[in-house]
Design an enzyme around this catalytic site. Structure first.
Site, short mmCIF file in Angstrom:
data_model
loop_
_atom_site.label_atom_id
_atom_site.label_comp_id
_atom_site.label_asym_id
_atom_site.label_seq_id
_atom_site.Cartn_x
_atom_site.Cartn_y
_atom_site.Cartn_z
N SER A 1 0.83 -1.21 0.00
CA SER A 1 0.00 0.00 0.00
C SER A 1 0.86 1.26 0.00
O SER A 1 0.53 2.25 -0.66
CB SER A 1 -0.89 0.02 1.24
OG SER A 1 -1.61 -1.17 1.33
N ASP B 1 2.66 -8.63 10.84
CA ASP B 1 3.94 -9.33 10.75
C ASP B 1 5.10 -8.57 11.40
O ASP B 1 6.16 -9.14 11.62
CB ASP B 1 4.32 -9.54 9.28
CG ASP B 1 3.41 -10.55 8.60
OD1 ASP B 1 2.63 -11.20 9.31
OD2 ASP B 1 3.49 -10.67 7.37
N GLY C 1 3.72 -14.95 9.05
CA GLY C 1 5.06 -14.38 8.85
C GLY C 1 5.75 -15.04 7.68
O GLY C 1 6.51 -15.97 7.87
N MET D 1 -4.54 2.60 39.45
CA MET D 1 -3.44 2.58 40.42
C MET D 1 -2.28 3.43 39.89
O MET D 1 -2.40 4.08 38.86
CB MET D 1 -2.99 1.14 40.63
CG MET D 1 -3.93 0.33 41.48
SD MET D 1 -3.25 -1.33 41.67
CE MET D 1 -3.91 -1.76 43.26
N GLY D 2 -1.17 3.36 40.58
CA GLY D 2 0.02 4.08 40.11
C GLY D 2 0.67 4.95 41.18
O GLY D 2 1.66 5.60 40.91
N ARG E 1 8.09 9.50 44.64
CA ARG E 1 8.49 8.17 44.18
C ARG E 1 8.27 7.95 42.69
O ARG E 1 7.57 7.00 42.27
CB ARG E 1 7.65 7.11 44.89
CG ARG E 1 7.90 6.99 46.32
CD ARG E 1 7.12 5.81 46.75
NE ARG E 1 7.17 5.58 48.16
CZ ARG E 1 6.66 4.52 48.73
NH1 ARG E 1 6.05 3.60 48.01
NH2 ARG E 1 6.75 4.35 50.02
P1 ADP Z 1 -0.05 -4.59 1.83
O1 ADP Z 1 -0.27 -3.11 1.79
O2 ADP Z 1 -0.65 -5.21 3.04
O3 ADP Z 1 1.40 -4.93 1.59
P2 ADP Z 1 -0.71 -5.31 -0.94
O4 ADP Z 1 0.70 -5.53 -1.32
O5 ADP Z 1 -1.75 -6.26 -1.41
O6 ADP Z 1 -0.91 -5.25 0.65
O7 ADP Z 1 -1.11 -3.85 -1.40
C1 ADP Z 1 -2.39 -3.32 -1.13
C2 ADP Z 1 -2.86 -2.45 -2.28
O8 ADP Z 1 -1.95 -1.36 -2.49
C3 ADP Z 1 -2.89 -3.15 -3.63
O9 ADP Z 1 -4.04 -3.92 -3.81
C4 ADP Z 1 -2.88 -1.97 -4.59
O10 ADP Z 1 -4.14 -1.36 -4.66
C5 ADP Z 1 -1.91 -1.04 -3.90
N1 ADP Z 1 -0.56 -1.25 -4.44
C6 ADP Z 1 0.36 -2.12 -4.02
N2 ADP Z 1 1.48 -2.04 -4.77
C7 ADP Z 1 1.24 -1.09 -5.69
C8 ADP Z 1 2.00 -0.52 -6.76
N3 ADP Z 1 3.24 -0.92 -7.03
N4 ADP Z 1 1.43 0.48 -7.48
C9 ADP Z 1 0.19 0.89 -7.21
N5 ADP Z 1 -0.56 0.39 -6.23
C10 ADP Z 1 -0.06 -0.59 -5.48
#
Ligand code: ADP
Length: 744
Positions: A114, A159, A202, A566-567, A718
């Site tokens: 994102s 994660d 993870g 508390m505290g 304290r």
């Molecule tokens: P996270 O944010 O949890 O890593 P994703 O990798 O699935 O999850 O990314 C979430 C959203 O962010 C994607 O579905 C897309 O809408 C947007 N996104 C991710 N990478 C890109 C990119 N390189 N360019 C534009 N939008 C992106």
């Protein structure tokens, strides 16, 4: 005077990618901080898709729209993996929809995907607007008003995988879920003498697996960043068998989703199960925790930390200039830090590459010092050099003293197991310093502390009393009789005072010329030489949960609550608990309580209830003021309410000291004890009696000489002279004290 930097500015807020507990707290904090600064705020629903689609996907947010959300898991404004936004055309539509509303500032809460998308959007913004003008979809004058997109990112990821930060939003809550599951499995596994293989999330980051393994007292862990050495299958089984022989009744192996073997092949939980059954012939069950790790109410940490992060992100995005680069706000060194978004994402993404290329040391280094330290401690705990004390080894006493704090047992267990592995004889001193005086000292074996990880309370027994001068002789005789070479004191302020007294009297009593390490354990979090004490996080979780219930109980009425925490004179629990619980007012001794202030609050309350408020929550620290007690404040509110609302008081009480220690408190206990034992070893090797207060400062283990203790303290009340968390006072005001002029 409220900072009106936001006047005339419009901010969009969205959550994207995988959901994480604490996202709602962040959205609330961004929205309220920005509203308080005079900006208009908009929620963008369903992640980037809401922007691409426009219309009802972008909606104005008022103060009350983000009320009552702190305790909710997931994200109330929705999240989505938007395919459209990955395409330039989708981003062009998104830009058109934002400009149509006048938004050119965005705060995005999501994972590295994102945030990558966010930066792509920022970089393209001027070109996207040019295209919209050229195609006649946007007029040039409007485009000129929004020459740049200003952005801030927050990392929502259970994660905990963002390189350069200590904690991401949701990771602590996920750890709560995992450790609770391990505690539950441990009791059934122990009943049947069974092995369990537990798989946790993870794919590229072993944070959850490693920390849950330490906090859950597990036997073995398999991680993506640190594959086991060849022959691990036999070694793992040998360790499980050795643990059983020494008194364990169950075995739990934790496997991260992305764990790999020395050849880089995935280690599945099923493979581990087959290995254990094949080699040990033991009934072994697999539990894959899956999405429960993302679910449920956020932990106290995920509420207060996300609130702080959201506050800083909102301020930054409103202060940004058109040329400002994108920043991510992360939690680092117990503070909010702004880091370069592009660099942080690039370094995070490299880790997967390092793992697949087999460069594990580099992947581990990206995880930071505390991860590396914890991995080392876990190896020591799971593959100890010894399971029985070395004959003739140095003798170290472990003592609990002061008030009770959850995590004291975890600390003692870590001390006993690490100490034995390092060749010491570990001795438990029962019932605090009076017990030491009376010689109640017994050897503790590896098996004696078996079930202590998850146990609240203090199994060694505990007293608050500080030795009198008359008792010192008897204490010195007892130390000599039991031939103690060093002392590990786990406890609160009176434990510290006792240790300080012994250390100060060492010229008179040769038996006191031994290294004494103080490990902070106090729910009050009022100890010198550390920013966090063992037990405080557990107490905060109790307070947050209690407040959730108290609020729910008032569903059908117009009600004020005055909740007492508390505290003693230290306002940590009140401030952080109030922040996590969403209190509108917080009364602390550090700030004082006055009639003027109470009068202002009453006036505000009156207007607020008259305007439609149904619930008000104040949190008061138990010693905020000698005369303005919880009862007095509640009575004042009641009297002045004149029937507009009713008032209830709730003293949370001793449950704050009880209960199962939180994952964080267990990890803190293990880390601080590990460091205390390192210090003891150094002193013993040097033949010295250097004595220290062990602590955590800016997320690092630190120590200060015990002799300097009083210089750090405000002795009358304290509490330490410097209290880092007081800066969160401004955050609580920004998110909980609605200014009159702000849209509800
Ligand atoms: P996270 O944010 O949890 O890593 P994703 O990798 O699935 O999850 O990314 C979430 C959203 O962010 C994607 O579905 C897309 O809408 C947007 N996104 C991710 N990478 C890109 C990119 N390189 N360019 C534009 N939008 C992106």
């Amino acid at each position: 005077m409220v900072d009106q930097l936001g006047a005339g500015k419009r901010v969009g807020i969205l959550t994207s990618g995988g959901d994480a507990q604490g996202m709602n707290a962040a959205v609330r904090a961004v929205a309220r901080t920005a509203l308080g600064m005079g900006a208009e705020t908009y929620a963008i629903y369903e992640g980037y898709q809401g922007m691409v689609d426009g219309g009802p996907g972008i909606r104005r947010l008022g103060w009350d729209d983000v009320g009552n959300v702190l305790h909710r898991g997931g994200t109330l404004i929705g999240t989505f993996r938007s395919r459209d936004f990955r395409e330039r055309d989708g981003r062009r539509r998104a830009a058109a929809n934002l400009v149509a509303v006048g938004i050119d500032r965005l705060v995005v809460i999501g994972g590295d995907g994102s945030l990558t998308g966010l930066d792509v959007f920022r970089a393209e913004w001027p070109d996207l607007l040019d295209e919209l003008v050229a195609s006649g979809e946007l007029d040039a004058a409007t485009a000129a008003e929004h020459p740049a997109l200003m952005i801030a990112g927050l990392v929502g990821s259970i994660d905990n995988d963002l390189v350069g930060t200590d904690m991401t939003i949701g990771a602590d809550s996920a750890l709560h879920r995992i450790v609770a599951a391990i505690d539950d499995l441990a009791s059934t596994a122990a009943s049947h003498q069974r092995s369990f293989v537990v798989e946790v999330m993870g794919r590229h980051c072993g944070y959850l697996a490693l920390m849950a393994a330490v906090a859950g007292g597990c036997d073995y862990v398999l991680l993506p960043e640190r594959p086991p050495e060849p022959g691990w299958e036999e070694r793992m089984c040998a360790e499980l068998a050795r643990g059983r022989a020494a008194g364990r009744r169950d075995s739990i192996v934790l496997v991260a989703e992305g764990a790999v073997d020395p050849d880089g092949n995935r280690i599945t939980s099923e493979r581990v199960r087959q290995i254990i059954e094949g080699q040990l012939g033991e009934d072994t069950r697999v539990t894959i925790l899956g999405h429960v790790q993302r679910g449920g109410a956020p932990s106290a940490f995920d509420r207060w930390c996300s609130t702080w992060l959201g506050y800083e992100a909102a301020r930054a995005v409103l202060a940004a200039d058109p040329g400002s680069p994108g920043q991510v706000f992360g939690f680092r060194g117990n503070r909010v830090a702004a880091i370069d978004l592009v660099e942080a994402v690039a370094r995070t993404r490299e880790v997967a590459g390092l793992i697949s290329a087999g460069d594990y040391p580099a992947a581990m280094a990206r995880r930071g010092d505390s991860f590396v330290t914890m991995a080392g401690l876990f190896t020591e705990l799971s593959e100890p050099s010894r399971l029985a004390a070395e004959p003739g080894g140095r003798r170290i006493g472990v003592i609990h003293a002061g008030g009770l704090a959850p995590g004291m047992n975890t600390a003692a267990r870590a001390a006993v197991r690490l100490g034995i592995s390092r060749g010491y004889t570990m001795l438990g001193i029962h019932d605090g310093f009076p017990g030491l005086r009376d010689g109640r000292v017994t050897e503790l074996t590896w098996g004696d502390v078996e079930a202590w990880t998850a146990d609240g309370g203090a199994n060694l027994g505990l007293r608050r009393s500080v030795p009198t001068v008359e008792e010192l002789y008897a204490i010195s005789r007892s130390l000599e009789r039991h031939e103690l070479d060093a002392l590990l004191v786990i406890g609160g302020w009176n434990a510290y005072r006792s240790a300080h007294l012994l250390h100060a009297e060492r010229d008179r009593y040769p038996a006191f010329r031994i290294p004494i390490m103080c490990v902070p354990a106090s729910i009050d979090n009022n100890l010198p030489g550390t920013e966090l004490a063992i037990g405080a996080d557990t107490a905060l979780n109790v307070i947050a949960e209690a407040i959730d219930r108290i609020k729910q109980s008032a569903a059908a009425t117009r009600r004020c609550f005055v909740v007492e925490t508390m505290g003693r004179w230290c306002g940590y629990l009140a401030l952080m608990g109030g922040l996590a619980g969403g209190a509108e007012r917080i009364y602390l001794h550090e700030e004082g309580v006055s009639l003027d202030r109470l009068n202002d609050d009453v006036q505000w309350l009156h207007r607020s209830f008259a305007a439609g408020r149904t619930l008000f929550l104040a949190v008061r620290n138990e010693r905020a003021n000698e005369n303005y007690t919880t009862d007095v404040i509640a009575s004042i509110l009641e009297e002045e309410g004149r029937g507009l609302y009713d008032v209830r008081r709730a003293v949370i009480g001793h449950q704050q000291q009880g209960g199962t220690p939180s994952p964080f408190d267990r990890l803190l206990a293990t880390r601080l004890v590990g460091h205390g034992l390192d210090r003891i070893a150094e002193q013993l090797d040097a033949g010295s009696d250097g004595s220290y207060l062990v602590g955590l400062t800016e997320s690092r283990v630190t120590d200060v000489p015990l002799a300097a203790m009083m210089d750090l303290m405000d002795a009358e009340f304290r509490r330490p002279k410097q209290q880092w968390w007081l800066r969160l006072r401004e955050v609580t005001r920004a998110v909980a004290e609605q200014p009159e002029a702000v849209l509800s």
